[in-house]
Design a protein around this motif. Structure first.
Motif, PDB file in Angstrom:
ATOM      1  N   THR A   1       0.829  -1.193   0.000  1.00  0.00           N
ATOM      2  CA  THR A   1       0.000   0.000   0.000  1.00  0.00           C
ATOM      3  C   THR A   1       0.873   1.255   0.000  1.00  0.00           C
ATOM      4  O   THR A   1       0.624   2.195  -0.744  1.00  0.00           O
ATOM      5  CB  THR A   1      -0.916  -0.008   1.253  1.00  0.00           C
ATOM      6  OG1 THR A   1      -1.507  -1.302   1.356  1.00  0.00           O
ATOM      7  CG2 THR A   1      -2.002   1.018   1.148  1.00  0.00           C
ATOM      8  N   LYS A   2       1.917   1.230   0.825  1.00  0.00           N
ATOM      9  CA  LYS A   2       2.776   2.421   0.903  1.00  0.00           C
ATOM     10  C   LYS A   2       3.498   2.697  -0.405  1.00  0.00           C
ATOM     11  O   LYS A   2       3.785   3.839  -0.744  1.00  0.00           O
ATOM     12  CB  LYS A   2       3.783   2.264   2.042  1.00  0.00           C
ATOM     13  CG  LYS A   2       3.077   2.388   3.380  1.00  0.00           C
ATOM     14  CD  LYS A   2       4.003   2.314   4.566  1.00  0.00           C
ATOM     15  CE  LYS A   2       3.136   2.283   5.824  1.00  0.00           C
ATOM     16  NZ  LYS A   2       3.789   2.729   7.022  1.00  0.00           N
ATOM     17  N   LEU A   3       3.820   1.636  -1.157  1.00  0.00           N
ATOM     18  CA  LEU A   3       4.503   1.845  -2.431  1.00  0.00           C
ATOM     19  C   LEU A   3       3.517   2.036  -3.585  1.00  0.00           C
ATOM     20  O   LEU A   3       3.911   2.061  -4.751  1.00  0.00           O
ATOM     21  CB  LEU A   3       5.466   0.689  -2.732  1.00  0.00           C
ATOM     22  CG  LEU A   3       6.653   0.555  -1.760  1.00  0.00           C
ATOM     23  CD1 LEU A   3       7.701  -0.393  -2.321  1.00  0.00           C
ATOM     24  CD2 LEU A   3       7.308   1.898  -1.436  1.00  0.00           C
ATOM     25  N   GLY A   4       2.233   2.139  -3.254  1.00  0.00           N
ATOM     26  CA  GLY A   4       1.278   2.541  -4.281  1.00  0.00           C
ATOM     27  C   GLY A   4       0.633   1.408  -5.055  1.00  0.00           C
ATOM     28  O   GLY A   4      -0.063   1.655  -6.034  1.00  0.00           O
ATOM     29  N   ALA A   5       0.836   0.164  -4.631  1.00  0.00           N
ATOM     30  CA  ALA A   5       0.183  -0.958  -5.316  1.00  0.00           C
ATOM     31  C   ALA A   5      -1.263  -1.080  -4.826  1.00  0.00           C
ATOM     32  O   ALA A   5      -1.602  -0.602  -3.746  1.00  0.00           O
ATOM     33  CB  ALA A   5       0.937  -2.252  -5.049  1.00  0.00           C
ATOM     34  N   GLU A   6      -2.096  -1.715  -5.653  1.00  0.00           N
ATOM     35  CA  GLU A   6      -3.447  -2.053  -5.219  1.00  0.00           C
ATOM     36  C   GLU A   6      -3.408  -3.442  -4.616  1.00  0.00           C
ATOM     37  O   GLU A   6      -2.788  -4.339  -5.184  1.00  0.00           O
ATOM     38  CB  GLU A   6      -4.413  -2.042  -6.402  1.00  0.00           C
ATOM     39  CG  GLU A   6      -4.672  -0.659  -6.963  1.00  0.00           C
ATOM     40  CD  GLU A   6      -5.629  -0.733  -8.145  1.00  0.00           C
ATOM     41  OE1 GLU A   6      -6.641  -1.455  -8.063  1.00  0.00           O
ATOM     42  OE2 GLU A   6      -5.333  -0.092  -9.164  1.00  0.00           O
ATOM     43  N   VAL A   7      -4.072  -3.616  -3.481  1.00  0.00           N
ATOM     44  CA  VAL A   7      -3.978  -4.884  -2.766  1.00  0.00           C
ATOM     45  C   VAL A   7      -5.355  -5.515  -2.609  1.00  0.00           C
ATOM     46  O   VAL A   7      -6.345  -4.819  -2.338  1.00  0.00           O
ATOM     47  CB  VAL A   7      -3.343  -4.685  -1.368  1.00  0.00           C
ATOM     48  CG1 VAL A   7      -3.157  -6.024  -0.666  1.00  0.00           C
ATOM     49  CG2 VAL A   7      -2.004  -3.960  -1.488  1.00  0.00           C
ATOM     50  N   ALA A   8      -5.408  -6.819  -2.817  1.00  0.00           N
ATOM     51  CA  ALA A   8      -6.627  -7.582  -2.541  1.00  0.00           C
ATOM     52  C   ALA A   8      -6.247  -8.811  -1.736  1.00  0.00           C
ATOM     53  O   ALA A   8      -5.075  -9.198  -1.692  1.00  0.00           O
ATOM     54  CB  ALA A   8      -7.301  -7.992  -3.850  1.00  0.00           C
TER      55      ALA A   8
END
Lengths: 318, 182
Positions: A180-187
């Protein structure tokens, strides 16, 4: 002091994107050291690191030990079985006794969430969390980030789905924070009985079906399904789990794009991941292991820079 | 004592100096045989590239090149302020029995070269190691001397030498400048 790690590495929750990026950027050139004939640099010469493992671990402990030795630190391994820990000594007493022998860093693996922080607040040495309960496993998170970044270049906008037993997984938590901190989308994807209730707070998407996750994701981080979970009644059976949530070649072939496959190990082949996938062309599982050593070398290097005892030794010896 | 930055070498002068340095290296080694140029990150790598280009022009053959990052071999790691970024070390060729030329932009205390010698020893045992620097500014703290020098500059107290290279700084120039008060 922005951009630098402080005294300890306790979790990715407490790091900024800049600090995480600094660890990854430092790890990249350190990979080369493990390719040399003489796999060693003198950077941590004279520093003593204690690997304090209160829980069974093979991969993480060996990876830390390689990292420490390749940076020329002296290492001591303390496992709970066969040590005074099994005689009922408290965590703090164990650590204080070690510190009285003039150590510089402690790598700790412990079954209780928060154990690493508890220790870090009570001893002067640098503390590195090698997994505390169901809280965090930051170096695993960092090596997963490095492996993804090696392939994607930039994680911003990339979609990573964490599959399986998210509820009990410190790897999942460190991944969610870091990604999240590096800007990825997480599921996340798994049976509801193995997902935390408060998933929405993490701002992640939830998939109930692995097919949906595969359609959505650029990468799957497939967690190990711990067999105890079945005994505890979280899932009906391993076969059933594999049939509904197992990542198989047939399922991946229907994906709209190539999906990177990560797994923190040790794998249950035929349960959460099929052998065809684990050994397939998009698997980066062994890259994760290689990157683990480099990431841990980077953490040791960056933390040592903030150790006043090591600084005094360097000045005295120069 | 100049209060303003003074240009010690212009772009043209840098080019001429590098040509002479390359010729001196070929003379010292009696040709290109067994020669490997190893630049120290970051500007030493750039100077090594320039030397290699001149050598290729003279000899009609490419000379193998490598890059050393000496950060992990420094003797002052824990006493310098912010911990330095680690750069890439890349030695694509065997150095055993070869003539390795360490290339750097500025030679000052000699501590960087000491670290580079230690790092090279972890890669093998060259037949000979030479040192080539664009600028020797004096002030040695260790018994280390260069074999090939572009220019010797007497640096007054409170001044520093900046080597600019086009690939990193947009232009080639060597400047003597007062150290800005902290």
């Amino acid at each position: 002091m922005s951009g630098l790690l402080g005294k300890d590495l306790l979790g990715l929750e407490y790091l900024t994107a800049e600090q995480i990026t600094q660890v990854l950027d430092t790890a990249v050139p350190l990979k080369e050291i493990s390719e040399r004939a003489i796999k060693k640099v003198p950077t941590l010469r004279g520093a003593t690191v204690v690997n304090l493992f209160f829980e069974a671990s093979t991969r993480t402990r060996i990876s830390f030990e390689f990292a420490e030795k390749r940076m020329s630190a002296d290492t001591v391994n303390v496992a709970s079985a066969g040590s005074s820990v099994s005689k009922g000594e408290t965590l703090v007493d164990t650590a204080r006794n070690l510190e009285a022998m003039r150590i510089d860093m402690v790598v700790i693996r412990h079954g209780s969430s928060g154990a690493a922080r508890f220790l870090a607040e009570r001893i002067e040495s640098n503390v590195i969390n090698a997994g505390d309960g169901t809280h965090e496993h930051p170096t695993q998170g960092l090596l997963d980030l490095l492996t993804l970044r090696d392939r994607f270049g930039d994680l911003r906008g990339k979609r990573v789905c964490i599959c399986g037993d998210v509820l009990h997984s410190r790897v999942a938590r460190s991944n969610i924070w870091g990604l999240t901190k590096l800007g990825a989308e997480v599921a996340v994807c798994g049976p509801r009985s193995l997902l935390p209730n408060a998933m929405e707070e993490f701002n992640v998407t939830i998939f109930d079906r692995i097919e949906q996750a595969i359609e959505w994701a650029d990468a799957l981080n497939i967690l190990r399904l711990q067999l105890e979970r079945m005994q505890a009644g979280h899932i009906p059976s391993l076969r059933e789990y594999n049939r509904v949530f197992g990542v198989t070649r047939e399922r991946l072939e229907r994906a709209p794009r190539d999906i990177l496959i990560l797994h923190p190990g040790p794998m249950n082949r035929g349960v959460e991941i099929d052998s065809d996938v684990a050994d397939g062309p998009h698997s980066v599982i062994l890259d994760q292991v290689t990157n683990g050593v480099a990431v841990r070398m980077a953490v040791l290097y960056l933390l040592a820079g903030h150790n006043p005892k090591l600084a005094a030794a360097a000045k005295g010896g120069a | 004592m100049p209060a303003e930055p003074t240009v010690v070498l212009t772009a043209r002068a840098v080019e001429r100096t590098v040509r002479r340095m390359a010729d001196e290296l070929l003379e010292l080694n009696d040709g290109i045989e067994r020669l490997i140029l190893v630049g120290i990150q970051r500007r030493g790598v750039q100077i090594a590239e320039r030397l290699a280009a001149v050598i290729a022009e003279r000899e009609g053959r490419d000379v193998p090149r490598g890059a050393l990052d000496i950060t992990l071999y420094r003797d002052d790691l824990q006493s310098v302020g912010p911990i330095p970024l680690v750069g890439r070390t890349d030695l694509p060729v065997e150095i055993d029995g070869q003539v390795v030329v360490i290339v750097d932009d500025v030679l000052f205390t000699g501590r960087t070269i000491r670290a580079a010698l230690d790092e090279l020893a972890d890669f093998g045992r060259p037949a000979r190691i030479l040192l080539a620097v664009l600028v020797d500014r004096g002030g040695r703290e260790l018994p280390i001397q260069p074999d090939v020098v572009g220019k010797t500059v007497d640096v007054p107290l409170g001044h520093r030498i900046d080597v600019l290279v086009s690939a990193l700084d947009g232009r080639d120039e060597v400047v003597l400048a007062p150290v800005k008060p902290a």
